[in-house]
Design an enzyme around this catalytic site. Structure first.
Site, PDB file in Angstrom:
ATOM      1  N   SER A  19       0.833  -1.209   0.000  1.00 40.79           N
ATOM      2  CA  SER A  19       0.000   0.000   0.000  1.00 40.79           C
ATOM      3  C   SER A  19       0.863   1.253   0.000  1.00 40.79           C
ATOM      4  CB  SER A  19      -0.936   0.008   1.210  1.00 40.79           C
ATOM      5  OG  SER A  19      -1.832  -1.070   1.140  1.00 40.79           O
ATOM      6  N   ALA A  26       1.620   6.650  -6.845  1.00 42.20           N
ATOM      7  CA  ALA A  26       0.595   7.628  -7.226  1.00 42.20           C
ATOM      8  C   ALA A  26       1.135   9.045  -7.061  1.00 42.20           C
ATOM      9  CB  ALA A  26      -0.669   7.427  -6.387  1.00 42.20           C
ATOM     10  N   TRP A  27       1.832   9.290  -5.967  1.00 45.75           N
ATOM     11  CA  TRP A  27       2.375  10.626  -5.710  1.00 45.75           C
ATOM     12  C   TRP A  27       3.416  11.007  -6.758  1.00 45.75           C
ATOM     13  CZ3 TRP A  27       0.972  14.666  -2.930  1.00 45.75           C
ATOM     14  CH2 TRP A  27       1.885  15.702  -2.779  1.00 45.75           C
ATOM     15  N   ALA A  32      -2.519  14.443 -11.103  1.00 42.31           N
ATOM     16  CA  ALA A  32      -3.900  14.583 -10.634  1.00 42.31           C
ATOM     17  C   ALA A  32      -4.018  14.128  -9.177  1.00 42.31           C
ATOM     18  CB  ALA A  32      -4.855  13.789 -11.519  1.00 42.31           C
ATOM     19  N   ARG A  34      -1.640  14.221  -6.902  1.00 39.94           N
ATOM     20  CA  ARG A  34      -1.022  15.260  -6.066  1.00 39.94           C
ATOM     21  C   ARG A  34      -1.970  16.445  -5.893  1.00 39.94           C
ATOM     22  NH1 ARG A  34       3.353  13.732  -9.345  1.00 39.94           N
ATOM     23  NH2 ARG A  34       3.211  15.622 -10.586  1.00 39.94           N
ATOM     24  N   VAL A  52     -21.559  20.573  11.566  1.00 39.10           N
ATOM     25  CA  VAL A  52     -22.134  20.926  12.871  1.00 39.10           C
ATOM     26  C   VAL A  52     -22.316  19.702  13.761  1.00 39.10           C
ATOM     27  CG1 VAL A  52     -23.258  23.029  12.053  1.00 39.10           C
ATOM     28  CG2 VAL A  52     -24.501  20.854  11.994  1.00 39.10           C
ATOM     29  N   GLU A  71      -9.187   8.159  -7.808  1.00 39.41           N
ATOM     30  CA  GLU A  71      -8.026   8.561  -8.607  1.00 39.41           C
ATOM     31  C   GLU A  71      -6.972   7.453  -8.641  1.00 39.41           C
ATOM     32  OE1 GLU A  71      -5.947  10.199 -11.246  1.00 39.41           O
ATOM     33  OE2 GLU A  71      -7.623  11.409 -10.520  1.00 39.41           O
ATOM     34  N   GLU A  87      -0.172   0.992 -28.682  1.00 46.05           N
ATOM     35  CA  GLU A  87      -1.034   1.394 -29.795  1.00 46.05           C
ATOM     36  C   GLU A  87      -2.435   1.728 -29.294  1.00 46.05           C
ATOM     37  OE1 GLU A  87      -2.988  -2.390 -31.953  1.00 46.05           O
ATOM     38  OE2 GLU A  87      -0.788  -2.379 -31.990  1.00 46.05           O
ATOM     39  N   TRP A 114     -20.527  18.895  -0.246  1.00 44.05           N
ATOM     40  CA  TRP A 114     -19.981  20.034   0.488  1.00 44.05           C
ATOM     41  C   TRP A 114     -20.917  21.240   0.337  1.00 44.05           C
ATOM     42  CZ3 TRP A 114     -15.467  21.313   3.334  1.00 44.05           C
ATOM     43  CH2 TRP A 114     -14.704  20.209   3.688  1.00 44.05           C
TER      44      TRP A 114
END
Length: 121
Positions: A19, A26-27, A32, A34, A52, A71, A87, A114
């Site tokens: 992991s 990925a980083w 995208a 990042r 709340v 992602e 190709e 959100w």
């Protein structure tokens, strides 16, 4: 019959290592990812001011995780498609486009949730 290989704590430790390698890949290789991590780092502290109650906080945080998960999965699909062939093939293009659509939907879902929670509060 289970898969051969490591079991118990050894399997968990090795899975954690895989992991970490996935997050690092990925980083390093996905701009995208990042950008979405940066977005999450901005929205994460804001979520504590926007929410709340604990349920709203959990929902806001969940959306951020879903974007990152989507992602990473999209990047994995792209890597496999690129590994198979350089190709252009309509199925390869379709797979990449569908992964991109999944990321778009996760970002749209995040914006809607959100927005609704901010509006309600």
């Amino acid at each position: 019959m289970g898969k051969p290989g490591n079991k118990g704590l050894t399997r968990i430790i090795k899975a954690f290592g895989f992991s970490v390698k996935g997050f690092r890949a990925a980083w390093i290789h996905e701009e995208a990812f990042r950008q979405e991590v940066l977005l999450a780092l901005i929205l994460l502290p804001l979520s504590f001011f926007v929410a709340v109650n604990a349920s709203q906080l959990a929902i806001l945080l969940l959306t951020l995780f879903i974007v990152l998960i989507t992602e990473i999965l999209n990047s994995a699909v792209e890597a496999v498609v690129d590994r198979v062939s350089d190709e252009h093939h309509k199925l390869a293009g379709r797979a990449k486009d569908m992964g991109s659509a999944a990321v778009f939907l996760s970002l749209t879902m995040t914006a809607v949730i959100w927005g609704v929670i901010i509006y309600e509060n």
